[in-house]
Design a protein around this motif. Structure first.
Motif, mmCIF file in Angstrom:
data_model
loop_
_atom_site.group_PDB
_atom_site.id
_atom_site.type_symbol
_atom_site.label_atom_id
_atom_site.label_comp_id
_atom_site.label_asym_id
_atom_site.label_seq_id
_atom_site.Cartn_x
_atom_site.Cartn_y
_atom_site.Cartn_z
ATOM 1 N N UNK A 186 0.947 -1.293 -0.014
ATOM 2 C CA UNK A 186 -0.068 -0.029 -0.040
ATOM 3 C C UNK A 186 0.937 1.234 0.097
ATOM 4 N N UNK A 187 0.668 2.214 -0.963
ATOM 5 C CA UNK A 187 1.564 3.418 -1.222
ATOM 6 C C UNK A 187 2.229 3.297 -2.534
ATOM 7 N N UNK A 188 2.701 4.512 -2.719
ATOM 8 C CA UNK A 188 3.205 4.715 -4.368
ATOM 9 C C UNK A 188 4.370 5.389 -4.493
ATOM 10 N N UNK A 189 4.964 5.410 -3.563
ATOM 11 C CA UNK A 189 6.626 6.132 -3.499
ATOM 12 C C UNK A 189 7.441 5.113 -3.723
ATOM 13 N N UNK A 190 8.990 5.423 -3.639
ATOM 14 C CA UNK A 190 10.030 4.552 -3.888
ATOM 15 C C UNK A 190 10.187 3.388 -2.983
ATOM 16 N N UNK A 191 9.692 3.812 -1.519
ATOM 17 C CA UNK A 191 9.678 2.550 -0.531
ATOM 18 C C UNK A 191 8.863 1.491 -1.071
ATOM 19 N N UNK A 201 2.186 -9.894 -6.785
ATOM 20 C CA UNK A 201 2.410 -8.647 -5.880
ATOM 21 C C UNK A 201 1.738 -7.700 -6.551
ATOM 22 N N UNK A 202 0.859 -6.724 -5.627
ATOM 23 C CA UNK A 202 0.230 -5.681 -6.267
ATOM 24 C C UNK A 202 0.385 -4.474 -5.400
ATOM 25 N N UNK A 203 0.790 -3.359 -6.139
ATOM 26 C CA UNK A 203 0.881 -2.104 -5.202
ATOM 27 C C UNK A 203 -0.301 -1.520 -5.520
ATOM 28 N N UNK A 204 -1.050 -0.726 -4.575
ATOM 29 C CA UNK A 204 -2.181 -0.206 -4.684
ATOM 30 C C UNK A 204 -1.863 1.466 -4.037
ATOM 31 N N UNK A 205 -2.356 2.329 -4.966
ATOM 32 C CA UNK A 205 -2.004 3.975 -4.638
ATOM 33 C C UNK A 205 -3.315 4.518 -4.551
#
Length: 445
Positions: free
Chosen positions: A282-287, A303-307
């Motif tokens: 959960x997040x949208x930055x470099x980390x 693996x899913x990123x959610x922003x």
């Protein structure tokens, strides 16, 4: 896909030793000398080079590239180090695609911009491999300065002060110096022990004493530091992590992404680091990108990123987003977490789609679920505790000019201070500029 990858739950050892080795090989290998000469020859040596102001440390980029082209990588390294003593690390982790290379006048050409980052690495690695430090200390001034935080800002400040003849005590809360360079950078960006080798090389100038396991607010107090030293520079970073403030945040296998990245950086055996089969970041930055990519490299199946906002508003650059996608990470934008679902351990995350109008984000009633056995939170970090008596601006230490705080004799820089933007190169510039200001104040009658 192997059977080990399909193992359910959060487990270690999903991959073969060869897979770990290949997956975590260096993202961008260094130039060979002949390659560096070819790349350097592409630079047009602009008189009014737009790449220079695009570098937060103001390195004379055309000059160092010309020095490489002329066969003098050590001179090129000196040009870099004069402005950025951590030029070696910055060459590895700087988002050059949005800084210097983005402003190269060849950026829209057939071959793209000059590869400034890789040329910088070629020069700095050449100089550091030889072992000799390119600077000598000035005559001792008899002044002692405390630098709290041995990350990029603190290291940069300490080196510049030591070079000018001051004695510096460099404190850090962790067991190793280096800050985010040691604990917070994706493993594939800085392989091996480069961060520690750079610290050893930098402190080789002399006059810098490193004391680890010393945290402001615990072993150290600002009052005592001001009493015992002629000046204090705070580079304590952002040790706190923002909470999601959602139901289920405290159940098992919900982690801070920074802790996951740190564990990877410090692991002697990557196979010992557990990872889920279905991971949500959960997040949208470099980390967030670093955590997501490395979860995939460790063998996670999905693996899913959610922003919560649009992709153009993500803190991660477009190049980093593309890199994540190339590794199999799915990126969902315009969605906010509502709750983490699970009986003792996470099983899924419920999200709601969002809409943005005039800068205001609204959570809609349209929801969806993502299966997850491991969740990483990467929604930003905050200053942990309030340094005694210092004025804050928002959630950071207020500073004016070259890092002067509201308290006489105390400076601050890097992520903990206003103006810190989560970039190593910016922290280096702030540490350097604060050191110059401290030196001027201490040596002016």
């Amino acid at each position: 896909m192997t059977n080990r990858q399909l193992t359910p739950g959060v487990v270690s050892g999903r991959l073969s030793p060869r897979d770990y080795r290949d997956n975590f090989a260096e993202k961008a290998p260094p130039f060979e000398p002949a390659q560096a000469l070819v790349a350097a020859a592409q630079c047009l040596l602009c008189d009014d080079a737009p790449c220079i102001p695009a570098c937060p440390t103001g390195v004379d980029i055309p000059l160092f590239i010309q020095q490489i082209a002329q066969g003098h990588p050590d001179a090129a390294a000196k040009t870099i180090f004069d402005q950025n003593i951590l030029g070696g690390m910055c060459a590895r982790v700087c988002p050059t695609e949005i800084l210097c290379e983005h402003h190269c006048i060849l950026v829209d050409g057939k071959d793209g911009p000059v590869e400034i980052g890789r040329l910088q690495r070629f020069a700095t690695d050449s100089a550091m491999t030889e072992g000799a430090h390119p600077y000598t200390r000035a005559a001792p001034t008899g002044r002692r300065i405390a630098v709290v935080g041995a990350g990029p800002a603190g290291l940069s400040c300490a080196h510049r002060l030591a070079m000018k003849g001051h004695d510096v005590v460099l404190f850090d809360a962790r067991s190793k110096a280096g800050g985010l360079n040691e604990y917070g950078v994706a493993t594939y960006k800085t392989v091996g022990d480069f961060a520690q080798r750079e610290v050893a090389w930098l402190t080789g100038i002399g006059g810098i004493t490193v004391r680890t396991g010393q945290m402001l607010g615990r072993q150290l107090t600002l009052e005592a530091l001001r009493r015992d030293y002629d000046a204090v520079f705070l580079a304590i970073g952002l040790a706190g992590v923002n909470a999601l403030r959602t139901e289920g945040e405290t159940i098992s296998h919900v982690h801070d992404a920074v802790d996951f990245i740190s564990a990877l950086r410090q692991a002697e055996d990557l196979a010992s680091v557990p990872v889920g089969r279905d991971v949500v970041v959960i997040g949208g930055g470099m980390t967030a990108v670093d955590a997501a990519v490395q979860a995939k490299l460790l063998g996670a199946e999905t693996v899913t990123m959610v922003y919560r906002r649009a992709s153009g508003q993500m803190g991660a650059s477009e190049a980093e987003q593309h890199h994540a996608a190339s590794k199999g990470v799915r990126i969902i934008t315009g969605a906010a977490p509502l709750r983490i679902i699970g009986d003792g351990a996470v099983e899924a995350v419920e999200f709601a789609h969002t809409v943005e109008e005039n800068g205001t984000l609204t959570v809609t009633e349209q929801t969806f679920h993502l299966k997850a056995d491991q969740v990483f939170k990467a929604i930003g970090q905050v200053l942990q505790g309030t340094p005694e008596g210092l004025q804050l601006s928002g959630r950071k230490i207020a500073v004016t000019g070259p890092g002067r705080t509201s308290m006489a004799g105390v400076w601050a820089g890097g992520d903990c201070a206003v103006g810190g933007d989560d970039l190593t190169v910016t922290a280096v510039a702030q540490g350097r500029d604060a050191a110059e200001d401290i030196h001027t104040l201490l040596t002016t009658d």
